[in-house]
Design a protein around this motif. Structure first.
Motif, PDB file in Angstrom:
ATOM      1  N   ILE A  81     107.301  29.166  38.981  1.00  0.00           N
ATOM      2  CA  ILE A  81     106.204  29.803  39.706  1.00  0.00           C
ATOM      3  C   ILE A  81     105.358  30.459  38.621  1.00  0.00           C
ATOM      4  O   ILE A  81     105.813  31.368  37.922  1.00  0.00           O
ATOM      5  CB  ILE A  81     106.734  30.848  40.717  1.00  0.00           C
ATOM      6  N   MET A  82     104.131  29.966  38.481  1.00  0.00           N
ATOM      7  CA  MET A  82     103.331  30.250  37.283  1.00  0.00           C
ATOM      8  C   MET A  82     103.245  31.742  36.943  1.00  0.00           C
ATOM      9  O   MET A  82     103.573  32.152  35.827  1.00  0.00           O
ATOM     10  CB  MET A  82     101.936  29.670  37.480  1.00  0.00           C
ATOM     11  N   PHE A  83     102.802  32.545  37.893  1.00  0.00           N
ATOM     12  CA  PHE A  83     102.769  34.001  37.726  1.00  0.00           C
ATOM     13  C   PHE A  83     103.714  34.610  38.764  1.00  0.00           C
ATOM     14  O   PHE A  83     103.726  34.171  39.921  1.00  0.00           O
ATOM     15  CB  PHE A  83     101.363  34.554  37.970  1.00  0.00           C
ATOM     16  N   SER A  84     104.446  35.621  38.378  1.00  0.00           N
ATOM     17  CA  SER A  84     105.428  36.193  39.303  1.00  0.00           C
ATOM     18  C   SER A  84     104.754  36.791  40.538  1.00  0.00           C
ATOM     19  O   SER A  84     105.369  36.881  41.594  1.00  0.00           O
ATOM     20  CB  SER A  84     106.271  37.259  38.595  1.00  0.00           C
ATOM     21  N   ASP A  85     103.481  37.176  40.396  1.00  0.00           N
ATOM     22  CA  ASP A  85     102.728  37.686  41.547  1.00  0.00           C
ATOM     23  C   ASP A  85     102.730  36.654  42.684  1.00  0.00           C
ATOM     24  O   ASP A  85     102.666  37.000  43.859  1.00  0.00           O
ATOM     25  CB  ASP A  85     101.282  37.980  41.156  1.00  0.00           C
ATOM     26  N   PHE A  86     102.782  35.367  42.313  1.00  0.00           N
ATOM     27  CA  PHE A  86     102.717  34.296  43.321  1.00  0.00           C
ATOM     28  C   PHE A  86     104.026  34.159  44.100  1.00  0.00           C
ATOM     29  O   PHE A  86     104.090  33.399  45.063  1.00  0.00           O
ATOM     30  CB  PHE A  86     102.363  32.939  42.686  1.00  0.00           C
ATOM     31  N   LEU A  87     105.060  34.866  43.665  1.00  0.00           N
ATOM     32  CA  LEU A  87     106.293  34.848  44.468  1.00  0.00           C
ATOM     33  C   LEU A  87     106.002  35.348  45.882  1.00  0.00           C
ATOM     34  O   LEU A  87     106.698  34.986  46.827  1.00  0.00           O
ATOM     35  CB  LEU A  87     107.373  35.719  43.819  1.00  0.00           C
ATOM     36  N   ASP A  92     109.339  33.706  51.410  1.00  0.00           N
ATOM     37  CA  ASP A  92     110.237  33.241  52.466  1.00  0.00           C
ATOM     38  C   ASP A  92     111.308  32.324  51.895  1.00  0.00           C
ATOM     39  O   ASP A  92     112.500  32.487  52.176  1.00  0.00           O
ATOM     40  CB  ASP A  92     109.445  32.514  53.553  1.00  0.00           C
ATOM     41  N   ILE A  93     110.880  31.355  51.090  1.00  0.00           N
ATOM     42  CA  ILE A  93     111.855  30.395  50.569  1.00  0.00           C
ATOM     43  C   ILE A  93     112.845  31.116  49.647  1.00  0.00           C
ATOM     44  O   ILE A  93     114.044  30.849  49.668  1.00  0.00           O
ATOM     45  CB  ILE A  93     111.159  29.248  49.799  1.00  0.00           C
ATOM     46  N   LEU A  94     112.327  32.042  48.854  1.00  0.00           N
ATOM     47  CA  LEU A  94     113.193  32.757  47.914  1.00  0.00           C
ATOM     48  C   LEU A  94     114.124  33.729  48.650  1.00  0.00           C
ATOM     49  O   LEU A  94     115.344  33.689  48.479  1.00  0.00           O
ATOM     50  CB  LEU A  94     112.314  33.521  46.915  1.00  0.00           C
ATOM     51  N   ALA A  95     113.529  34.579  49.466  1.00  0.00           N
ATOM     52  CA  ALA A  95     114.283  35.705  50.021  1.00  0.00           C
ATOM     53  C   ALA A  95     115.042  35.356  51.299  1.00  0.00           C
ATOM     54  O   ALA A  95     116.116  35.896  51.550  1.00  0.00           O
ATOM     55  CB  ALA A  95     113.333  36.873  50.299  1.00  0.00           C
ATOM     56  N   ASN A 135     111.881  44.059  40.626  1.00  0.00           N
ATOM     57  CA  ASN A 135     112.549  44.819  41.694  1.00  0.00           C
ATOM     58  C   ASN A 135     112.444  44.107  43.041  1.00  0.00           C
ATOM     59  O   ASN A 135     113.298  44.262  43.897  1.00  0.00           O
ATOM     60  CB  ASN A 135     112.028  46.253  41.771  1.00  0.00           C
ATOM     61  N   TRP A 136     111.397  43.294  43.241  1.00  0.00           N
ATOM     62  CA  TRP A 136     111.316  42.516  44.494  1.00  0.00           C
ATOM     63  C   TRP A 136     112.542  41.611  44.616  1.00  0.00           C
ATOM     64  O   TRP A 136     113.100  41.440  45.687  1.00  0.00           O
ATOM     65  CB  TRP A 136     110.088  41.605  44.527  1.00  0.00           C
ATOM     66  N   ALA A 137     112.872  40.969  43.523  1.00  0.00           N
ATOM     67  CA  ALA A 137     113.987  40.017  43.561  1.00  0.00           C
ATOM     68  C   ALA A 137     115.317  40.760  43.616  1.00  0.00           C
ATOM     69  O   ALA A 137     116.255  40.336  44.288  1.00  0.00           O
ATOM     70  CB  ALA A 137     113.939  39.104  42.344  1.00  0.00           C
ATOM     71  N   MET A 138     115.372  41.894  42.907  1.00  0.00           N
ATOM     72  CA  MET A 138     116.632  42.641  42.806  1.00  0.00           C
ATOM     73  C   MET A 138     117.118  43.128  44.163  1.00  0.00           C
ATOM     74  O   MET A 138     118.320  43.245  44.403  1.00  0.00           O
ATOM     75  CB  MET A 138     116.420  43.840  41.874  1.00  0.00           C
ATOM     76  N   MET A 139     116.188  43.398  45.072  1.00  0.00           N
ATOM     77  CA  MET A 139     116.599  44.028  46.334  1.00  0.00           C
ATOM     78  C   MET A 139     117.126  43.031  47.366  1.00  0.00           C
ATOM     79  O   MET A 139     117.554  43.425  48.436  1.00  0.00           O
ATOM     80  CB  MET A 139     115.433  44.821  46.919  1.00  0.00           C
ATOM     81  N   ILE A 140     117.082  41.733  47.045  1.00  0.00           N
ATOM     82  CA  ILE A 140     117.485  40.730  48.040  1.00  0.00           C
ATOM     83  C   ILE A 140     118.929  40.286  47.789  1.00  0.00           C
ATOM     84  O   ILE A 140     119.210  39.662  46.765  1.00  0.00           O
ATOM     85  CB  ILE A 140     116.560  39.494  47.966  1.00  0.00           C
ATOM     86  N   LEU A 265     108.046  53.355  42.978  1.00  0.00           N
ATOM     87  CA  LEU A 265     108.949  53.412  44.128  1.00  0.00           C
ATOM     88  C   LEU A 265     109.910  52.221  44.155  1.00  0.00           C
ATOM     89  O   LEU A 265     109.495  51.071  44.091  1.00  0.00           O
ATOM     90  CB  LEU A 265     108.165  53.466  45.444  1.00  0.00           C
ATOM     91  N   CYS A 266     111.176  52.532  44.252  1.00  0.00           N
ATOM     92  CA  CYS A 266     112.224  51.509  44.323  1.00  0.00           C
ATOM     93  C   CYS A 266     112.231  50.601  43.108  1.00  0.00           C
ATOM     94  O   CYS A 266     112.624  49.440  43.200  1.00  0.00           O
ATOM     95  CB  CYS A 266     112.115  50.672  45.588  1.00  0.00           C
ATOM     96  N   GLY A 267     111.791  51.106  41.971  1.00  0.00           N
ATOM     97  CA  GLY A 267     111.925  50.341  40.738  1.00  0.00           C
ATOM     98  C   GLY A 267     113.400  50.138  40.394  1.00  0.00           C
ATOM     99  O   GLY A 267     114.258  50.855  40.905  1.00  0.00           O
ATOM    100  N   TRP A 268     113.654  49.172  39.493  1.00  0.00           N
ATOM    101  CA  TRP A 268     115.060  48.854  39.206  1.00  0.00           C
ATOM    102  C   TRP A 268     115.835  50.068  38.700  1.00  0.00           C
ATOM    103  O   TRP A 268     117.033  50.228  38.944  1.00  0.00           O
ATOM    104  CB  TRP A 268     115.186  47.681  38.237  1.00  0.00           C
ATOM    105  N   GLY A 269     115.134  50.946  37.994  1.00  0.00           N
ATOM    106  CA  GLY A 269     115.816  52.109  37.425  1.00  0.00           C
ATOM    107  C   GLY A 269     116.277  53.098  38.471  1.00  0.00           C
ATOM    108  O   GLY A 269     117.200  53.886  38.234  1.00  0.00           O
ATOM    109  N   ALA A 270     115.636  53.054  39.658  1.00  0.00           N
ATOM    110  CA  ALA A 270     116.047  53.983  40.716  1.00  0.00           C
ATOM    111  C   ALA A 270     117.487  53.702  41.131  1.00  0.00           C
ATOM    112  O   ALA A 270     118.270  54.632  41.364  1.00  0.00           O
ATOM    113  CB  ALA A 270     115.104  53.866  41.913  1.00  0.00           C
ATOM    114  N   GLU A 271     117.821  52.425  41.223  1.00  0.00           N
ATOM    115  CA  GLU A 271     119.195  52.066  41.610  1.00  0.00           C
ATOM    116  C   GLU A 271     120.182  52.515  40.525  1.00  0.00           C
ATOM    117  O   GLU A 271     121.242  53.075  40.812  1.00  0.00           O
ATOM    118  CB  GLU A 271     119.301  50.552  41.836  1.00  0.00           C
TER     119      GLU A 271
END
Lengths: 324, 357
Positions: A81-87, A92-95, A135-140, A265-271
C-alpha cells in the motif's frame, strides 16, 4: 559486510525471500515496471518476472483482498500500500477480514500476508501522505506490526514477516529511505517481537520507533554531555511487543520516556506507558513521560511539520526538565 | 416542497408498484440435465429449505442468539451453483451464507450448532451465523462487511491461476453490494487479471429495507453493469434451479478453460425480512404473494412430476431430509457452550493470542 541504503534494503530483503520461496508473490501500485514510487522494489520484476511481481490498479481493497484470498490457499503474499495513509481506504480488508478470519473460523485458515507501506513524516507532503499510523494497526487484534529503523532490520524483519504465517503490517519510513548502513553477509533473518537496546544507559530509558530512533540516539548523545546516561531501545515490533526488554531496562534506570511520531491520543507509547505503570511502578523514580506529535493533522509547511514531529531538541529538553 | 405537498407513499415502499416475477419458463424442462442430477438438486433444495425453517424455529425458541439472515425463497441459486461446482472449487458468501455452506457439502449438524453458539459448531462457536466457513469443502467463508469478499474471491482465483489447477471461485452477494466501491474494484481487477472467478448477484429486489431500484442507477444492478467491465450481460431466473445450474455450468466451464470471469445476476426474492429483526413490511403484499407463487421448491417439484418422477419418491426425499434436519438439531442442542479455552485461542497460527512476552 556491504553498505546498503534503507531503500535498497527493502528490495534486498524481498529478493532474499523470493529466492528462498518460489511461491512468494507480490502486488501493488507501480511496484513492478516502475520499481515503486519510493524505488523500494527496483529490480524485482527483472529478477522474478511479471507473474510474481505484479502491478495493480489504484484499488487498495482489491490489492489486499487478492493478497488475503491467495494467502488463504497457502500462497504467501507481499502486498504494497503505497502510502500508509491509504490504509484508511482498505481498512476493512486489513482490520475486519485479514485480522479476524482465522479467529472467526475457529482456526480453519492462516493468512500469510505482509502488508508493506510507506509511513511517516518529514517529507512536507501534508496531512494525507505523512501520517504515522502504526497505532492504527497496533490496536487491531490479529495483526502483527513492525517498523524497522535500519537497513539490516529492514532485511531481517522482512524475512521474519514473510516467514510468519499471520498477517504482518510492515511500516517502512519515508524519511529513513536514504540512510545507509553496513549489513552482514549471507542470509539475514530476524525475529518478530524483539526490541533492541541500541545504547546502554543508567539514568533513563527512552523507547523509540522507526524515524524516532536516530533522533533518540542523537538526544542520548547530547544528554550524555549534560551528564545524563540514557538507554535507548528500538521497539521495532509493536505486535508482538517485547515488554521484557522494556521492563528490565526501566527496572535498571527507573525513568521511562517514549518518543512517538504518531499523534498523541492512543499512540503506541500509551500502551507501553500503561504496562510500565502497571508492572514497574515501584521501580520508577518519576512519572512516565511521552514525547509525541501533538494531536493535530500533520501540516505541510516545513516550519510547522518540524515543530510537530518530536525533534532531538524536544527530546533533550523533555528529559532534562523531568528527570529532576 | 412543503409538508402538504409531500406524498407519504414515496416513503411507504409497500405502496409502490409491485415488481413481479417473470413467471416460470417451462422450456427449462427440456434442458439437458440428467434426471438423477435433478433429483439431487431437489434434495438439496429441500435441505436448504428445511434447514432454514428449523433455524427460524430455533430463533423463536431463543436457542439461536444474535442475528441471522435466512435464504428462504432463494435456495435455487446455492443449489444450482453447488451442483455445478467441483469439490476443489472455492466459494464465498455473504452473511446470508447458510445455504451456500450447506450446498458445498458441509454437515448440517455443525452448521446448526454454530448458529446456537455451541462448541461443536463448525467454527467452535466463534464466528456465528454470519461467518460460516468450511475450508475442507472449499467454502472459504461468509463475510459480513458488504463487498469485501469479492476482492478476497479474486485472491483464491489468482492462486488457482498461478498453480494452474483450473479451480474456479464462485462468489455470491446481494443486490445491495453492487453500489459499494469494492464491487467495482473487484470486477475491474478480475477482468484485467483474467481470473477464474464467477460473481453471482442474488438480486432479491431489496437492499435490506429499501427497494434496490430506488437507489441504483440502472434497473438490473449487476447485469446492466457487466458491459462496463467488458463482460457478458447475464440475467436469469434465480428461482429456477435448472436455469441456475445451466448458467453455472456454462460460466464455470468457461472460467475453467481460461475464459476469465463472469458476472451473473439471478433474480429472486426473500420469503421473509432481511434478518431476524425485520418483518419485511416495506414490500407490497401482492408482490410477496406473486413471488410466493414462484417459490423455487414447488416450481421444481412440479417440474419433476412433469418429467415422470413420482409424488411418492419426492415425498420420500422430503421425509429423509426432515430426519436429517431433526438429527442435526439434536446434535446442535447436545453441544456444550464453548469454554474459556476458546476465548484466547486461534488468533495466531500458533493457536494462541499472545501479543507480548
Amino acid at each position: 559486510m556491504a553498505e546498503l541504503s534503507y531503500r535498497d534494503a527493502v528490495a534486498y530483503g524481498i529478493a532474499q525471500e523470493m529466492r528462498r520461496d518460489p511461491r512468494l508473490v507480490m502486488l501493488g501500485e507501480d511496484i513492478a515496471a516502475a520499481g515503486g514510487v519510493f524505488k523500494t522494489t527496483v529490480g524485482l520484476l527483472e529478477e522474478f518476472g511479471p507473474d510474481r511481481v505484479r502491478d495493480t490498479p489504484i484499488s487498495e481493497q482489491a490489492i489486499l483482498g487478492a493478497a488475503m484470498g491467495a494467502a488463504m490457499t497457502g500462497v504467501p503474499v507481499i502486498a504494497e500500500i503505497m502510502f500508509s495513509d491509504f490504509l484508511a481506504v482498505c481498512f476493512d480488508i486489513l482490520a475486519n477480514e485479514m485480522a479476524k478470519t482465522r479467529y472467526m473460523t475457529g482456526g480453519q485458515v492462516n493468512i500469510p500476508v505482509v502488508v508493506r507501506t510507506a509511513n511517516g513524516g518529514g517529507s512536507r507532503f501534508g496531512a494525507q501522505h505523512s501520517q504515522s499510523v502504526e497505532n492504527w494497526a497496533m490496536m487491531i487484534p490479529g495483526l502483527k506490526v513492525v517498523a524497522p529503523s535500519s537497513p539490516a532490520d529492514v532485511i531481517g524483519l522482512m524475512a521474519a514477516s514473510v516467514r510468519d504465517p499471520d498477517p504482518v503490517v510492515f511500516f517502512e519510513h519515508k524519511s529513513l529511505m536514504a540512510g545507509k548502513a553496513e549489513i552482514p553477509n549471507g542470509e539475514i533473518v530476524d525475529e518478530l517481537g524483539k526490541a533492541k537496546i541500541l545504547r546502554a544507559g543508567t539514568d533513563c530509558t527512552i523507547a523509540a520507533l522507526a524515524y524516532m530512533v536516530p533522533r533518540a540516539l542523537q538526544a542520548a548523545e547530547q544528554l550524555a554531555d549534560q551528564g545524563i546516561s540514557a538507554e535507548v531501545i528500538d521497539v521495532r515490533s509493536l505486535v508482538p511487543l517485547d515488554t521484557r526488554a522494556i521492563l528490565s531496562s526501566v527496572t535498571k534506570t527507573s525513568r521511562f520516556y517514549t518518543v512517538e511520531e504518531n499523534p498523541r491520543l492512543c499512540g503506541w507509547g500509551a500502551e507501553i506507558a500503561s504496562i510500565v505503570a502497571d508492572e514497574a511502578f515501584w521501580d520508577l523514580d518519576g512519572p512516565v513521560v511521552r514525547v509525541t506529535t501533538p494531536h493535530v493533522p500533520l501540516p505541510a509547511a516545513e516550519s510547522l511539520e518540524d515543530m510537530a514531529i518530536p525533534s532531538v531538541d524536544r527530546i533533550v529538553e523533555t528529559v532534562t526538565k523531568t528527570i529532576g | 416542497m412543503t409538508a402538504e405537498q409531500f406524498d407519504s407513499r414515496l416513503l411507504d415502499y409497500a405502496q409502490r408498484e409491485p415488481r413481479m416475477p417473470s413467471g416460470e419458463d417451462r422450456s427449462n424442462d427440456d434442458l439437458d440435465i440428467a434426471l438423477d442430477e435433478r433429483k439431487e438438486m431437489y434434495e438439496q433444495l429441500q435441505v436448504l429449505r428445511q434447514f432454514e425453517k428449523r433455524a427460524y424455529d430455533l430463533f423463536l425458541q431463543n436457542l439461536v442468539k444474535g442475528t441471522s439472515h435466512l435464504s428462504l425463497g432463494m435456495e435455487a441459486i446455492a443449489t444450482g451453483f453447488g451442483q455445478a461446482m467441483r469439490p476443489d472449487d472455492y466459494s464465498f458468501a455473504t452473511y446470508r451464507g447458510h445455504a451456500h455452506t450447506l450446498a458445498r457439502g458441509a454437515d448440517l449438524g455443525p452448521v446448526l450448532a454454530e448458529l446456537l453458539g455451541r462448541e461443536n459448531g463448525i467454527l467452535k462457536g466463534k464466528g456465528g451465523s454470519m461467518h460460516l466457513t468450511s475450508v475442507e469443502h472449499g467454502m472459504m467463508g461468509s463475510y459480513a462487511i458488504i463487498g469485501a469478499h469479492l476482492t478476497i474471491a479474486n485472491g483464491t482465483a489468482w492462486a488457482a491461476q498461478m498453480r494452474g489447477t483450473d479451480q474456479v471461485t464462485v462468489c455470491f452477494f446481494g443486490d445491495g453490494t453492487t453500489n459499494i466501491g469494492a464491487f467495482h474494484e473487484a470486477l475491474n481487477f478480475a477482468v484485467i487479471w483474467d481470473l477464474p472467478v464467477i460473481f453471482v448477484c442474488e438480486n432479491n429486489l431489496y437492499m435490506e429495507y429499501t427497494p434496490i431500484d430506488l437507489i441504483t442507477a440502472v434497473d438490473n444492478p449487476a447485469a446492466d453493469r457487466a458491459p462496463a467491465y467488458g463482460l457478458e450481460r447475464i440475467l436469469i431466473d434465480g428461482n429456477d434451479a435448472d436455469e441456475v445450474y445451466e448458467t453455472a455450468r456454462r460460466v464455470i466451464s468457461r472460467a475453467r478453460a481460461g475464459g476469465g470471469p463472469s458476472l451473473v445476476e439471478a433474480l429472486t426474492y426473500r420469503e421473509q425480512g432481511h434478518s431476524r429483526a425485520d418483518p419485511g413490511k416495506y414490500r407490497p403484499p401482492q408482490e410477496v404473494a406473486a413471488w410466493k407463487e414462484h417459490d423455487p421448491i414447488p416450481l421444481y417439484h412440479q417440474r419433476l412430476l412433469r418429467l415422470g418422477v413420482s409424488e411418492s419418491e419426492l415425498s420420500q426425499i422430503t421425509q429423509d431430509v426432515a430426519r436429517r434436519v431433526d438429527d442435526a438439531t439434536e446434535f446442535a442442542k447436545s453441544g456444550a457452550n464453548p469454554g474459556e479455552e476458546h476465548l484466547l485461542s486461534d488468533v495466531w497460527a500458533d493457536g494462541g493470542s499472545a501479543w507480548r512476552n
